[in-house]
Design an enzyme around this catalytic site. Structure first.
Site, PDB file in Angstrom:
ATOM      1  CB  SER A   2      -0.907  -0.015   1.228  1.00  0.00           C
ATOM      2  OG  SER A   2      -0.167  -0.301   2.393  1.00  0.00           O
ATOM      3  CB  CYS A   3       3.452   2.118  -2.198  1.00  0.00           C
ATOM      4  SG  CYS A   3       4.048   0.490  -1.651  1.00  0.00           S
ATOM      5  CB  THR A   4       2.193   7.373  -1.738  1.00  0.00           C
ATOM      6  OG1 THR A   4       1.187   6.994  -0.805  1.00  0.00           O
ATOM      7  CG2 THR A   4       1.771   8.641  -2.459  1.00  0.00           C
ATOM      8  CG  ASN A  23       6.055   7.041   1.340  1.00  0.00           C
ATOM      9  OD1 ASN A  23       7.210   7.448   1.336  1.00  0.00           O
ATOM     10  ND2 ASN A  23       5.059   7.750   1.845  1.00  0.00           N
ATOM     11  CD  GLU A  95       1.537   3.469  -5.429  1.00  0.00           C
ATOM     12  OE1 GLU A  95       0.602   3.576  -4.625  1.00  0.00           O
ATOM     13  OE2 GLU A  95       2.710   3.852  -5.178  1.00  0.00           O
TER      14      GLU A  95
END
Length: 558
Positions: A2-4, A23, A95
């Site tokens: 669960s990234c950005t 992230n 992502e």
């Protein structure tokens, strides 16, 4: 994961470099320790087997060296997450995104199928390996390509051949280009080049919103895709355009992948769209983002995938955004605006379960040997700092490399985690110490990189002068130089072409080895400073948070 992700083209950055940042966030309730390592050609597998999907792939015998930030603990494969090769190609994967049920029905995910029964039994069914995924992408692509475009093509070929078991977005960049790939179902993919003067803000959602199919099947200057994408859309009735007759996608020349392939759910409005809204609000601040008449809100489904920023993007901009938690809005969990409900309404960008954030910067104004820098941080973004490290190295500092399962202040990862857990309940009280820590480390990082770059440029200039005096047509070894940080260089040549070698055993030139020595020493000095500053911050946060414990009592006997 669960990234950005934030991608920035070369004309949109302050120094003309390309930047890709992400992230690396673990799933809910899980924390994945990270480490920073170099992978030398001898360490790269030739026969690769995925630990998660069990797919086996024969790899080329000519990998280059690269640096990555994988998981530190075994059990889930390599999971390289982000990396830069000695050829100055950067990659961040992945992502996690989502595709809709129509896509999954047309091209199902390629998932591992366990063996059924026992060998020799009439009903025995052997194991069927799955496809490739986040665990595998960087290992299978990065050490074999010489440009971002080549990386996209290699990744696309692997996806078409082996399939994937999850929907992902992957960023690949070089000194000129930033590309973003999105997987579509089990075997299909699309890729778009970020315009040079734009940034792309990407939460956990299929993001591409404008795709030129004619360019993809023509010159492929800015778009690429799987070979049968048009037929896939047409045969499975995925085109949602209101045109009549034939394929609306092909007739129009462009389409919106988010509409055809993506999702649009209530969860997106809590988990995804607010992050894109906040990143674009920060980089285009003169627009109306907050009034009832605002064009885009935190729950808008049509927030653009990429935009031109109002000002050139800096490392500090990326650092702020990737650690952000809706500052100066009613949605900040640490803020005083809004209500208890609004402050917990949306998922922040900087969250508790971030393992690492890598900002991969490739700079056109430096020689190839020291062109690439990875700005790296471990742990929850609001409580840590980015620190720059050169990536063209054969080894990395132990403080960032030797992360283990045991919690230890000898590890940057674990120290960052401890600081975050101690500081979070008393965010405001600890904020000044964290702000000064970040300012000290990042300013020292900028100065350190500038000094090392200057020292290496001096070596190149001296070598070029010596070469001219000797009648040579290229730079030669120069006399020892020493920069203000105390880094020694003995005959450093940083203009040696990639692939040049004078050592058949190692496949590496003497000049390349010497440049690596200098960069490794520079990295160690940066790590030493980072460690001293991090230990000092830990001491301050521990003191402040101890005084604010619920059982604190001011009266004492002395």
């Amino acid at each position: 994961m669960s990234c950005t992700t934030l991608l920035v083209g070369k004309s949109a950055t302050i120094d003309g470099s390309t930047m890709i940042a992400r992230n690396d966030d673990s799933g809910s309730g899980r924390y994945d320790p990270k480490r920073f390592i170099a992978v030398n050609p001898a360490d790269q597998p030739r026969h690769y087997r995925s630990e998660l999907s069990h797919v086996s792939i024969e790899l080329p015998d000519d990998p280059c060296r690269y640096s990555i930030v994988p998981n530190a603990l075994p059990g889930r494969g390599i999971l390289a997450e982000c990396g830069i090769s000695e050829r100055n190609i950067a990659m961040s994967a992945t992502e996690t995104i989502a595709v809709n049920e129509r896509v999954l029905g047309a091209d199902p995910m390629v998932e591992l199928q366990a063996a059924q029964g026992e060998p020799g039994d009439d009903d025995y069914r052997p194991e069927v390996p799955g496809g490739i995924g986040e665990e595998d992408f960087i290992t299978l692509v990065l050490p074999y390509v010489r440009s971002a475009r080549e990386g996209v093509r290699r990744l696309g070929e692997l996806l078409e051949r082996f399939g994937t078991y999850e929907a992902n977005g992957i960023a690949i960049s070089d000194v000129d280009d930033v590309w973003y790939v999105e997987t579509i179902g089990g075997h299909h993919w699309i890729a778009k080049r970020v315009p040079d003067d734009c940034y792309a803000a990407i939460p956990n959602q299929l993001g591409l919103d404008d795709f030129d199919i004619e360019d993809a099947f023509g010159d492929a200057r800015n778009h690429m895709c799987s070979a049968d994408l048009v037929e896939f859309i047409r045969d499975n009735h995925l085109d949602r355009g209101m045109g009549s007759g034939g394929s609306g996608v092909w007739r129009a020349g462009t389409f919106n992948p988010r509409t055809l392939f993506g999702t649009r759910t209530t969860k997106d409005h809590i988990y995804n769209t607010p992050r894109a809204w906040y990143m674009e609000r920060y980089l285009n601040p003169s627009e109306d983002w907050d009034s009832p008449a605002a064009r885009y809100t935190p729950i808008s489904d049509d927030i653009p995938w990429c935009r031109r920023p109002e000002n050139r993007v800096t490392v500090e901009d990326v650092a702020f955004l990737m650690a952000s938690h809706f500052e100066d809005t009613p949605y900040d969990p640490y803020g005083s605006r809004g209500t208890d409900e609004t402050r917990r309404r949306y998922r922040p960008i900087g969250i508790n379960r971030t393992g690492q954030m890598g900002l991969l910067q490739i700079r056109p104004y430096e020689p190839e040997a020291n062109r690439s820098v990875m700005w790296l941080q471990y742990g929850s973004g609001p409580f840590t700092t980015l620190t720059p490290f050169y990536t063209n190295v054969r080894d990395t500092p132990a403080y960032l490399r030797d992360t283990g399962a045991e919690v230890s202040t000898d590890s940057f990862y674990w120290t960052s985690r401890i600081i975050a857990a101690l500081a979070d309940p008393h965010y405001v009280s600890n904020s000044n110490a964290i702000e000064h820590y970040r300012e000290n480390v990042m300013s020292r990082g900028h100065a350190h990189i500038a000094r090392v770059d200057a020292a290496l440029r001096g070596a190149t200039s001296a070598g070029a002068s010596a070469g001219a005096g000797a009648g040579a047509g290229h730079a030669v070894s120069c006399a020892d130089i020493e920069d203000v940080e105390g880094i020694k260089h003995s005959g450093v040549r940083v203009d040696t072409p990639v692939g040049a070698t004078d050592d058949a055993a190692s496949g590496e030139s003497a000049d390349c080895r010497t440049a690596c020595d200098a960069l490794e020493q520079a990295n160690q000095q940066m790590a030493d400073y980072l460690r001293s500053q991090t230990q000092e911050l830990l001491s301050k946060v521990l003191y402040t948070s101890s005084n604010l414990m619920r059982n604190a009592f001011a009266m004492s006997d002395r």
